[in-house]
Structures are given as structure tokens and as C-alpha cells.
Motif scaffolding. Structure first.
Motif, short mmCIF file in Angstrom:
data_model
loop_
_atom_site.label_atom_id
_atom_site.label_comp_id
_atom_site.label_asym_id
_atom_site.label_seq_id
_atom_site.Cartn_x
_atom_site.Cartn_y
_atom_site.Cartn_z
N ALA A 118 0.83 -1.21 0.00
CA ALA A 118 0.00 0.00 0.00
C ALA A 118 0.87 1.26 0.00
O ALA A 118 0.53 2.25 -0.67
N LEU A 119 1.98 1.20 0.70
CA LEU A 119 2.89 2.35 0.74
C LEU A 119 3.54 2.56 -0.64
O LEU A 119 3.69 3.69 -1.10
N GLY A 120 3.89 1.46 -1.29
CA GLY A 120 4.42 1.57 -2.65
C GLY A 120 3.39 2.16 -3.59
O GLY A 120 3.71 3.01 -4.44
N ARG A 121 2.14 1.74 -3.43
CA ARG A 121 1.06 2.26 -4.28
C ARG A 121 0.88 3.76 -4.05
O ARG A 121 0.71 4.54 -5.01
N ALA A 122 0.98 4.18 -2.79
CA ALA A 122 0.84 5.61 -2.47
C ALA A 122 2.03 6.41 -3.00
O ALA A 122 1.87 7.54 -3.47
N GLY A 123 3.23 5.82 -2.91
CA GLY A 123 4.41 6.50 -3.44
C GLY A 123 4.29 6.73 -4.93
O GLY A 123 4.66 7.79 -5.45
N ARG A 124 3.78 5.73 -5.64
CA ARG A 124 3.58 5.88 -7.08
C ARG A 124 2.48 6.89 -7.38
O ARG A 124 2.61 7.71 -8.31
N ALA A 125 1.42 6.90 -6.60
CA ALA A 125 0.27 7.76 -6.87
C ALA A 125 0.62 9.24 -6.72
O ALA A 125 0.10 10.09 -7.46
N ARG A 126 1.50 9.57 -5.78
CA ARG A 126 1.81 10.99 -5.55
C ARG A 126 2.92 11.51 -6.47
O ARG A 126 3.22 12.70 -6.46
N SER A 127 3.53 10.63 -7.26
CA SER A 127 4.67 11.02 -8.08
C SER A 127 4.24 11.57 -9.44
O SER A 127 3.29 11.09 -10.05
N THR A 128 4.98 12.57 -9.89
CA THR A 128 4.78 13.10 -11.25
C THR A 128 5.89 12.62 -12.19
O THR A 128 5.99 13.10 -13.32
N ALA A 129 6.74 11.70 -11.73
CA ALA A 129 7.85 11.20 -12.55
C ALA A 129 7.33 10.40 -13.73
O ALA A 129 6.25 9.81 -13.70
#
Length: 482
Positions: A90-101
């Protein structure tokens, strides 16, 4: 700058923070804690909860746990969740969701890590790059990579691997790449798949995670290329092909090994391409073409990428070359070592032997006075019912005609060793540790030495033993003079 605050972590994982804290990194290994890390107490052979107290003593800012561990109290900085692995995902999913990379996924039977590091090298001059450490490519490594993704990254490169069917698609959906590359498909992990086609279908599952408008980058010239292209067209808005097959959008025309470099001639829609990869190996030329295609897909400048490919060097254990000096005074008393001991399958072994065959040993030095091309080989593992035949077939590879001596370790590699002409057979031992004891007798000054085998064969121990033959301080004394 904080990577995550306790409040953000609690929201992402549906957990409860014992108190306020901030973390600057993520770690799943208590032995490698950097002050400021969030230690994730996963369960493997040991329960990570057993190491939480030690991680906090080493400077971890907090720990992700499912209970208060022994040696800790409820007042310690803990993020308590129902299930640690699910919370990490879930933390990985959140890290991806907030990224604009711009996110890139890399998979394949051979060359995943090398290609990931190539991308890190060529994209860094064009923006801030976040890439997985080492081979963080499984159900733990991918979410850790995404959880570590800085908010201000311009590019993210995620390596995705597999051992069994059904592993790649969930990791690809977690990653949600804008572009995904398959380096190649080869006979690796065959024991878990019924055929090469089965491996191709699993690798092609990486395209299931593509973002809308995403690009699939596919190698040509493979028996299974049609399977890969079919999957790409089903999930990608655009498919870019690269390789030796006519019609490839990035067409490999030639790859010439010249000393420590590979000179690549290719063509793309933009015109002819001529560039240099600063390590020998035609397989690296193919990976470089895939990198150029990816650069185009994520908006990087392909012309600058082609120039910057010279910045890349292969990681340790994946074809890196070094010189081992045996004497502090006489720099001619040395041999060259190719460390390719991290992994092996028939395709990667054939490529490594081709590199070795193209090298020029040095005559007139050492005990033998004749420089040799020496291969030290360990078993190729996870090849399934055909493992003996696949080892035996390597003995017929044309590159072995240019190899002077083969040492081998392991019951599977015996079949290759026994099929060689007597004059090419060096030493065979049942295991790599037995070969280690013979290290001083395996090589000589003037030799070019390749060490190659699956990680489980432990031929990396032979690499370590060969390095220890070198004189301490000699590398600094002779650097720049070889």
C-alpha cells in the motif's frame, strides 16, 4: 527533506502511528539501516519483528510492525498495521500515486539490472532519476522502490522480475509505468514454465500495468517476438520495436567489439545512429537500443542519450571488467577478470563466451608465457527437465573454439566440461568452494578470465578468491598505466 511523515504513512497504510515522526528512507534489512529509515519488519526465514529494537538503536526513525515487538514499548516510534507486507504494498502504491515522474518498467530473462543501470546513467543528465537498488525486483523489492520514490523525481526506473507464473502482472499494475521494456526472452526459470512461450507470456504481462497512452518496447529477432508484440498491442497505445530484424524501429545493423568497448551502428526514424557502449558485448548493444527507444517514449533526448551511453559501466557480477595485479613492482604480472557471476542461463552464457572469445590475452608474461582465454563456469540453475541437454549444447558453441581453458564447478556443468576437447579441460570440482581452494592454479599473468554461473552455484566465491590473488595497493600504484 522527509520522504514520509507519520501522518502520511498512517493514511497510506491504514495504520496507527504511536507518535509523530518523519522518515527519510525505507529499509527491509536491519543490517543496512541508515539513520532516518523506516524499518519494515517483514517475515522471511526470520521474523523482522525480532530485529526492530536493534534497528531503532541503529538510528531507524520508526518501524512498520503488526504488533509491539519484544524489547520495544508502545512509546517507541512504531507504525502498527494489520499486515506488514500488505502495508508495504500500500505504501508503494501511495508512493507511485503521488509522483509526477515518468515511470519506466524493465523486465526480461537477461539484462534487467544492467539495463536499469544504463537508464540511470543516461537519464541522470536530463533530470532527477530514481531507480531500484541492486535487484529489487520482486514482491518486496518493487513496493520498496516505489515507497522510496522522491516526490520531486523526474524519472523512475523499476526492475520487475519473476520466478513463477503470475508474478509480473501484479507488480506491473503496482508500478503503473508510462513505458515498459522487455530486454529479451530466454531459457531461464524453465522449471516453472512449460516452454519458452510460457516465459514470453509471463514477461509480456508487464504491459498489463501500462498507464493509458503508455508505450511498450519490444525486442525483435526472437522466436517469441510475435507473442510479445501481440501483448503489447493489446495494452499499449504505442509499440516500439528494437533489434536485428528488418522493420525494427530501432534497427541494430552491427555491434563490433573493440577492446573494452562495443561500437554500435543502428538506424531509427530519425536517421543513422553510431554510438559506443564502454563495455564489450553484443548483448549490451541490444540493451542500449532498447534504452534509446525508452528515452524517446518518456520524453528524453535520444541524441543526448546516445552520447551518454558511454557513461555507463556494468554493475559488479554482471560483466564488469577489472585488472588483477599479482606483483607490486612489475605491472605486466597481471590478468584481466570479467565478473559475470550473478546469474546465468544459456543465452547469457553464450553472450559472455562471445565476449571472452573477442579478447586479446598477453603473451610472454607469467608462468605459462602464453596468454590464455580462461572460462570458469558454474551450473546454470532452474532450467527444468532439459538442464543436462542445455549444458551439453554449450560445448558446441563456436565461441568456445577461441577459449583456451575451461574450469568448471557443479554436477550440471560436468556435462559441458566432459564434452570439451581434452586440451581445453582445466579442472572440474563438485562445487565452487572446492574450486576456490585452487584459485592460484586456475589463472596466470597475461590471461583474460571469465567467471560465469547462476547465483546459486556460488561461483562469486571464485571471483572473490581471484581478487585476493592481487597485491594490496597495486591497483592504486598502476592505475592509469595499464
Amino acid at each position: 527533506m522527509a520522504l514520509w511523515t507519520s501522518a502520511e504513512l498512517a493514511i497510506a497504510t491504514h495504520g496507527r502511528a504511536s507518535r509523530a515522526f518523519e522518515v527519510t528512507g525505507i529499509s527491509i534489512d536491519s543490517r543496512a539501516i541508515v539513520p532516518g529509515d523506516l524499518f519494515v519488519a517483514l517475515k522471511d526465514v526470520r521474523d523482522g519483528h525480532d530485529f526492530v529494537a536493534d534497528a531503532l538503536r541503529k538510528g531507524a526513525a520508526a518501524a512498520l510492525v503488526s504488533r509491539v515487538p519484544e524489547g520495544c514499548s508502545a512509546t517507541d516510534p512504531l507504525l502498527v498495521v494489520a499486515d506488514v507486507l500488505e502495508a508495504l504494498q500500500a505504501l508503494g502504491r501511495a508512493g507511485r500515486a503521488r509522483s509526477t515522474a515518468r515511470v519506466i518498467a524493465v523486465t526480461g530473462s537477461v539484462g534487467k539490472t544492467s539495463t536499469k543501470e544504463m537508464l540511470r546513467a543516461v537519464l541522470s543528465p536530463q533530470g532527477k532519476v530514481h531507480a531500484a537498488e541492486a535487484s529489487f525486483n520482486n514482491h518486496w523489492g518493487v513496493p520498496v522502490t516505489l515507497a522510496r520514490l522522491p516526490v520531486d523525481a523526474d524519472f523512475a526506473v523499476v526492475e520487475i522480475g519473476m520466478n513463477h507464473p503470475g508474478e509480473i502482472a501484479p507488480l506491473a499494475r503496482l508500478t503503473r509505468p508510462h513505458a515498459a521494456l522487455i530486454t529479451t526472452v530466454a531459457a531461464a526459470h524453465l522449471e516453472a514454465f512449460e516452454s519458452l512461450a510460457g516465459i514470453a507470456r509471463e514477461k509480456a504481462a508487464v504491459f498489463e500495468g501500462l498507464e493509458p497512452g503508455g508505450t511498450a518496447v519490444v525486442p525483435t529477432g526472437l522466436e517469441v517476438t510475435p507473442i510479445l508484440i501481440g501483448a503489447a498491442r493489446a495494452h499499449a497505445a504505442r509499440t516500439i520495436t528494437f533489434g536485428p530484424e528488418p522493420g525494427s524501429e530501432y534497427l541494430l545493423k552491427s555491434a563490433t567489439i573493440s577492446g573494452d568497448a562495443t561500437i554500435v551502428q543502428a538506424e531509427s526514424a530519425a536517421g543513422p545512429l553510431l554510438f559506443k557502449v564502454m563495455t564489450p558485448g553484443k548483448h549490451f548493444a541490444s540493451n542500449a537500443l532498447g534504452v534509446l527507444a525508452l528515452a524517446e517514449a518518456v520524453g528524453a533526448d535520444p541524441a543526448l542519450v546516445a552520447l551518454d551511453l558511454a557513461l555507463w559501466r556494468p554493475p559488479a557480477g554482471r560483466g564488469s571488467r577489472e585488472r588483477i595485479w599479482l606483483d607490486l613492482i612489475d605491472e605486466t604480472q597481471s590478468f584481466d577478470l570479467f565478473d559475470d557471476a550473478f546469474n546465468a542461463n544459456p543465452t547469457s552464457l553464450e553472450a559472455a563466451l562471445e565476449v571472452l572469445a573477442g579478447q586479446r590475452p598477453r603473451d610472454g608474461v607469467g608462468r605459462v608465457h602464453h596468454g590464455r582465454r580462461v572460462a570458469i563456469l558454474g551450473d546454470m540453475l532452474e532450467l527444468g527437465p532439459e538442464e543436462v541437454a542445455l549444458h551439453l549444447a554449450i560445448a558446441e558453441h563456436p565461441a568456445l573454439a577461441q577459449v583456451d581453458l575451461v574450469h568448471a564447478a557443479g554436477p550440471l556443468m560436468w556435462h559441458l566440461f566432459d564434452a570439451l576437447p581434452r586440451e581445453k579441460r582445466g579442472e572440474w570440482h563438485a562445487s565452487a568452494p572446492e574450486l576456490v581452494a585452487r584459485a592460484p592454479h586456475l589463472v596466470d599473468a597475461g590471461d583474460v578470465v571469465l567467471v560465469k554461473g547462476s547465483k546459486g552455484s556460488k561461483v562469486s566465491l571464485v571471483v572473490d578468491a581471484l581478487r585476493k590473488l592481487g597485491q594490496p595497493g597495486a591497483a592504486d600504484a598502476f592505475r592509469g598505466r595499464e
